[in-house]
Design a protein around this motif. Structure first.
Motif, mmCIF file in Angstrom:
data_model
loop_
_atom_site.group_PDB
_atom_site.id
_atom_site.type_symbol
_atom_site.label_atom_id
_atom_site.label_comp_id
_atom_site.label_asym_id
_atom_site.label_seq_id
_atom_site.Cartn_x
_atom_site.Cartn_y
_atom_site.Cartn_z
ATOM 1 N N SER A 178 50.253 49.022 46.587
ATOM 2 C CA SER A 178 50.959 48.261 47.489
ATOM 3 C C SER A 178 52.622 48.719 47.858
ATOM 4 O O SER A 178 53.652 48.487 48.521
ATOM 5 N N ILE A 179 52.710 50.004 47.187
ATOM 6 C CA ILE A 179 54.692 50.643 47.026
ATOM 7 C C ILE A 179 54.487 51.820 48.515
ATOM 8 O O ILE A 179 54.886 52.112 49.545
ATOM 9 N N ASP A 180 52.447 52.557 48.613
ATOM 10 C CA ASP A 180 52.567 53.637 49.487
ATOM 11 C C ASP A 180 51.246 53.193 49.784
ATOM 12 O O ASP A 180 50.372 54.150 48.719
ATOM 13 N N ASP A 181 50.882 53.346 51.205
ATOM 14 C CA ASP A 181 49.324 52.852 51.521
ATOM 15 C C ASP A 181 48.544 53.862 51.850
ATOM 16 O O ASP A 181 47.735 54.258 51.944
ATOM 17 N N SER A 182 49.377 55.251 51.502
ATOM 18 C CA SER A 182 48.134 56.552 52.197
ATOM 19 C C SER A 182 48.163 57.050 50.290
ATOM 20 O O SER A 182 47.414 58.066 50.000
ATOM 21 N N LYS A 183 48.538 56.334 48.850
ATOM 22 C CA LYS A 183 47.654 56.430 47.810
ATOM 23 C C LYS A 183 46.335 55.027 47.527
ATOM 24 O O LYS A 183 46.746 54.265 48.537
ATOM 25 N N HIS A 184 45.601 55.411 47.052
ATOM 26 C CA HIS A 184 45.459 54.044 46.569
ATOM 27 C C HIS A 184 45.371 53.408 45.096
ATOM 28 O O HIS A 184 46.543 53.712 44.350
ATOM 29 N N PHE A 185 44.916 51.848 44.756
ATOM 30 C CA PHE A 185 45.568 51.010 43.806
ATOM 31 C C PHE A 185 45.206 52.097 42.918
ATOM 32 O O PHE A 185 44.498 52.891 42.732
ATOM 33 N N VAL A 186 45.952 51.444 41.639
ATOM 34 C CA VAL A 186 45.724 52.574 40.333
ATOM 35 C C VAL A 186 45.554 51.555 38.893
ATOM 36 O O VAL A 186 44.422 51.475 38.348
ATOM 37 N N ASP A 187 46.554 50.663 38.777
ATOM 38 C CA ASP A 187 46.129 50.127 37.213
ATOM 39 C C ASP A 187 46.415 47.592 38.646
ATOM 40 O O ASP A 187 46.961 48.152 38.666
ATOM 41 N N ALA A 188 45.100 47.946 37.362
ATOM 42 C CA ALA A 188 45.159 45.974 37.804
ATOM 43 C C ALA A 188 44.835 45.374 36.213
ATOM 44 O O ALA A 188 45.038 44.484 36.444
ATOM 45 N N LYS A 189 45.142 46.267 35.403
ATOM 46 C CA LYS A 189 45.950 45.463 34.052
ATOM 47 C C LYS A 189 46.084 44.689 33.583
ATOM 48 O O LYS A 189 45.511 43.496 32.762
ATOM 49 N N LYS A 190 47.233 43.832 34.341
ATOM 50 C CA LYS A 190 47.810 42.840 34.251
ATOM 51 C C LYS A 190 47.339 41.870 34.844
ATOM 52 O O LYS A 190 46.907 40.684 34.762
#
Length: 360
Positions: free
Chosen positions: A295-307
């Protein structure tokens, strides 16, 4: 044949720059001290000696950084080392190794190894910076087994045994890589035992699935929600799913080709209708190469779904409790609106836990 003269700063500054190659000069005051001038204007002091049967040039330093007397003193020291059987290059390398800090090596470890060879390199970067940043300015040789044990115990007390064991593994790996690359020291993590871990395998039971799916429908983070659903629908590993790319999807053949799995081999998975529906919606308007972009930089993939996963589990558990116990169902109905407010969800979950304990 080298040109000889009494080295002085003034005389060295007046030396001409050759059109090509380099010109060598020798000092008449300190035997063995030489300097060369190159066509690009570099001027450096050096000595030339036979070291272990080889004729070698040992660079002392730039003429712009060292005074003549400093160069002469360094030349005497180097000649003394060589006369005693020491190799100045080896001694210099050993000195650099002795002064290598944990932070310097960790940066090297990330660039030369972790980012190139580990899918989980982001976790290396995040966890080491989080728990070991106080070590960054310390020399590698100064970090002892007692330091590692203290960190292991502290993280266990504050963050749990799994986190403590993962950090211990990372420390061990970081030092092992330093030794592999020629660092002459001991690994302080060796001999420290990990805390005994219980198997964390947990499979969703058939009677739980409806509650989980209903809880997922309430998740406001749509990237996390769709990520969880694709995990359920494909059975793929978390890391592979996080790194899912649009160019890996075959819409015609209804498949997803994972190019690099844990065992290093590619694998192709079928995509059921529900998975394709989710992907079609996500594809609309997407400009990122990733199916689940950050959500911060769409050139990178989603990382943390723990929350998001914690919220989903809490919602699913509350629904399951309500299904099993009418009393709990009545209590949850009274505060139903709070289930949709993730800021109040954790508080509600604890309240229901306490209520169940008090009535059991």
């Amino acid at each position: 044949m080298a040109i000889t003269f009494n080295f002085t700063t003034e005389a060295i500054n007046k030396l001409p720059i050759p059109e090509k190659g380099k010109v060598t000069y020798q000092d008449t005051k300190e035997k063995g001290l030489s300097l060369y001038v190159t066509s690009n204007g570099a001027k450096s002091f050096f000595i030339r000696k036979r070291i272990k049967g080889r004729d070698e040039r040992v660079i002392i330093g730039s003429c712009f950084d060292l005074k003549v007397e400093q160069a002469r003193s360094s030349a005497k020291i180097l000649k003394g080392m060589i006369a005693s059987g020491k190799d100045p290059a080896t001694e210099k390398r050993n000195e650099r190794q002795d002064n290598l800090t944990f932070g310097q090596h960790f940066q090297d470890y990330m660039e030369r190894y972790s980012k190139l060879h580990k899918k989980s390199w982001l976790y290396d970067e995040r966890e080491v910076n989080r728990f070991l940043s106080k070590w960054f300015k310390r020399r590698m040789v100064d970090i002892k087994k007692s330091d590692v044990r203290a960190v292991h115990e502290k993280i266990f007390a504050e963050n749990g045994l799994y986190q403590a064991n993962r950090i211990l593994e990372r420390i061990r790996a970081i030092y092992n890589k330093a030794i592999e690359w020629g660092w002459n020291g001991d690994n302080p993590a060796l001999g420290i035992k990990k805390y005994k871990e219980k198997s964390r395998d947990r499979f969703i039971q058939p009677y739980e699935m409806p509650h989980l799916l209903q809880a997922l429908e309430q998740e406001t983070n749509t990237t996390a929600r769709d990520y969880f659903l694709i995990l359920l629908l494909t059975g793929a590993r978390k890391t592979n799913t996080l790194m899912m790319r649009w160019d890996e999807i075959s819409w015609d053949y209804r498949t997803w080709r994972i190019p690099d799995t844990k065992n290093g081999e590619p694998v192709t998975l079928p995509l059921v209708d529900k998975a394709l529906d989710i992907l079609n919606v996500r594809k609309l308007g997407s400009t990122s190469p990733w199916v689940f972009p950050s959500s911060i930089d769409d050139s990178k993939h989603f990382v943390d779904a723990k929350k998001a996963w914690t919220r989903t589990l809490q919602r699913a558990t509350l629904r399951l409790w309500a299904f099993d116990d009418p009393k709990v169902a009545g209590f949850i109905t009274d505060v139903q609106s709070k289930l949709d407010d993730y800021r109040l969800l954790g508080q509600l979950f604890k309240q229901v836990q306490l209520k169940i304990k008090s009535t059991s």
